[in-house]
Design a protein around this motif. Structure first.
Motif, mmCIF file in Angstrom:
data_model
loop_
_atom_site.group_PDB
_atom_site.id
_atom_site.type_symbol
_atom_site.label_atom_id
_atom_site.label_comp_id
_atom_site.label_asym_id
_atom_site.label_seq_id
_atom_site.Cartn_x
_atom_site.Cartn_y
_atom_site.Cartn_z
ATOM 1 N N GLU A 13 0.832 -1.202 0.000
ATOM 2 C CA GLU A 13 0.000 0.000 0.000
ATOM 3 C C GLU A 13 0.870 1.256 0.000
ATOM 4 O O GLU A 13 0.609 2.209 -0.731
ATOM 5 N N GLN A 14 1.932 1.248 0.797
ATOM 6 C CA GLN A 14 2.837 2.394 0.853
ATOM 7 C C GLN A 14 3.572 2.576 -0.473
ATOM 8 O O GLN A 14 3.749 3.701 -0.947
ATOM 9 N N ALA A 15 3.992 1.482 -1.087
ATOM 10 C CA ALA A 15 4.694 1.564 -2.368
ATOM 11 C C ALA A 15 3.799 2.181 -3.442
ATOM 12 O O ALA A 15 4.237 3.045 -4.211
ATOM 13 N N TYR A 16 2.528 1.761 -3.486
ATOM 14 C CA TYR A 16 1.605 2.350 -4.461
ATOM 15 C C TYR A 16 1.358 3.826 -4.169
ATOM 16 O O TYR A 16 1.270 4.645 -5.089
ATOM 17 N N ALA A 17 1.261 4.195 -2.900
ATOM 18 C CA ALA A 17 1.077 5.606 -2.538
ATOM 19 C C ALA A 17 2.298 6.424 -2.951
ATOM 20 O O ALA A 17 2.153 7.529 -3.502
ATOM 21 N N ASP A 18 3.493 5.882 -2.717
ATOM 22 C CA ASP A 18 4.721 6.577 -3.125
ATOM 23 C C ASP A 18 4.770 6.736 -4.640
ATOM 24 O O ASP A 18 5.129 7.799 -5.159
ATOM 25 N N ARG A 19 4.396 5.668 -5.354
ATOM 26 C CA ARG A 19 4.424 5.744 -6.825
ATOM 27 C C ARG A 19 3.420 6.775 -7.332
ATOM 28 O O ARG A 19 3.726 7.555 -8.230
ATOM 29 N N GLU A 20 2.234 6.803 -6.753
ATOM 30 C CA GLU A 20 1.223 7.758 -7.209
ATOM 31 C C GLU A 20 1.643 9.198 -6.931
ATOM 32 O O GLU A 20 1.413 10.083 -7.758
ATOM 33 N N SER A 21 2.272 9.436 -5.775
ATOM 34 C CA SER A 21 2.769 10.791 -5.471
ATOM 35 C C SER A 21 3.807 11.223 -6.490
ATOM 36 O O SER A 21 3.786 12.354 -6.978
ATOM 37 N N LEU A 22 4.709 10.324 -6.812
ATOM 38 C CA LEU A 22 5.736 10.627 -7.801
ATOM 39 C C LEU A 22 5.132 10.772 -9.192
ATOM 40 O O LEU A 22 5.519 11.658 -9.967
ATOM 41 N N ALA A 23 4.150 9.952 -9.507
ATOM 42 C CA ALA A 23 3.502 10.013 -10.822
ATOM 43 C C ALA A 23 2.807 11.355 -11.049
ATOM 44 O O ALA A 23 2.803 11.872 -12.171
ATOM 45 N N VAL A 24 2.235 11.927 -10.003
ATOM 46 C CA VAL A 24 1.591 13.240 -10.138
ATOM 47 C C VAL A 24 2.612 14.270 -10.606
ATOM 48 O O VAL A 24 2.358 15.048 -11.537
#
Length: 156
Positions: A64-75
């Motif tokens: 869950e944290q990895a996906y949140a980190d990826r989404e923050s970076l993707a923005v």
């Protein structure tokens, strides 16, 4: 690693020349490991404590944290580069398996490394390179990895 550190690591890799030999270690501050070779870099942005403790619950939290980190970076990357494509990685790995080769022989790096596990990726095309953010894991009971790749090798 923070989103700012992830972005700095990617900017660093995008500005570097690719190594002449496969599997060359690359120095990226805060990353678990980074390697490069002709036409690519791959860095594990998970962080040294990002895998969580043993057990399914801890792995689920880490994922869950990895996906949140990826989404923050993707923005941030979407603001810079534009919208990414979303791809599943299993097809690449299955194609390599079906041909009777291991992923390193049938699929070029960094795609072999990125697709060697189950997962998915966000992919951007820049002027002359691909930028990949992938969440991968070998199976539901194994640690999750947040990988970034920079390459001039087209996806297979």
């Amino acid at each position: 690693m923070s989103t700012a550190q992830h972005l700095a690591a990617i900017d660093l890799l995008c500005s570097r020349e690719f190594p002449a030999e496969h599997g060359r270690p690359v120095d990226v501050v805060g990353a678990v490991g980074a390697v490069g070779g002709p036409g690519y870099f791959v860095v594990d942005l998970t962080g040294p404590d990002g895998h969580g403790d043993e057990g399914a619950w801890a792995y689920a939290v880490a994922e869950e944290q990895a996906y949140a980190d990826r989404e923050s970076l993707a923005v941030l990357l979407t603001e810079r580069i534009g919208r990414p494509d979303h791809i599943g990685l299993q097809g690449m790995a299955l194609r390599a398996f079906d041909t009777g080769h291991d992923t390193g022989g049938a699929i070029p790096e960094p795609w072999a490394t990125v697709s060697s596990r189950h997962g998915d990726a966000l992919v951007w095309r820049t002027d002359n390179r691909w930028l990949v953010l992938a969440i991968t894991r070998r199976d539901p009971e194994s640690p999750v990895h947040f990988l970034a790749a920079v390459t001039d090798v087209d996806p297979p």
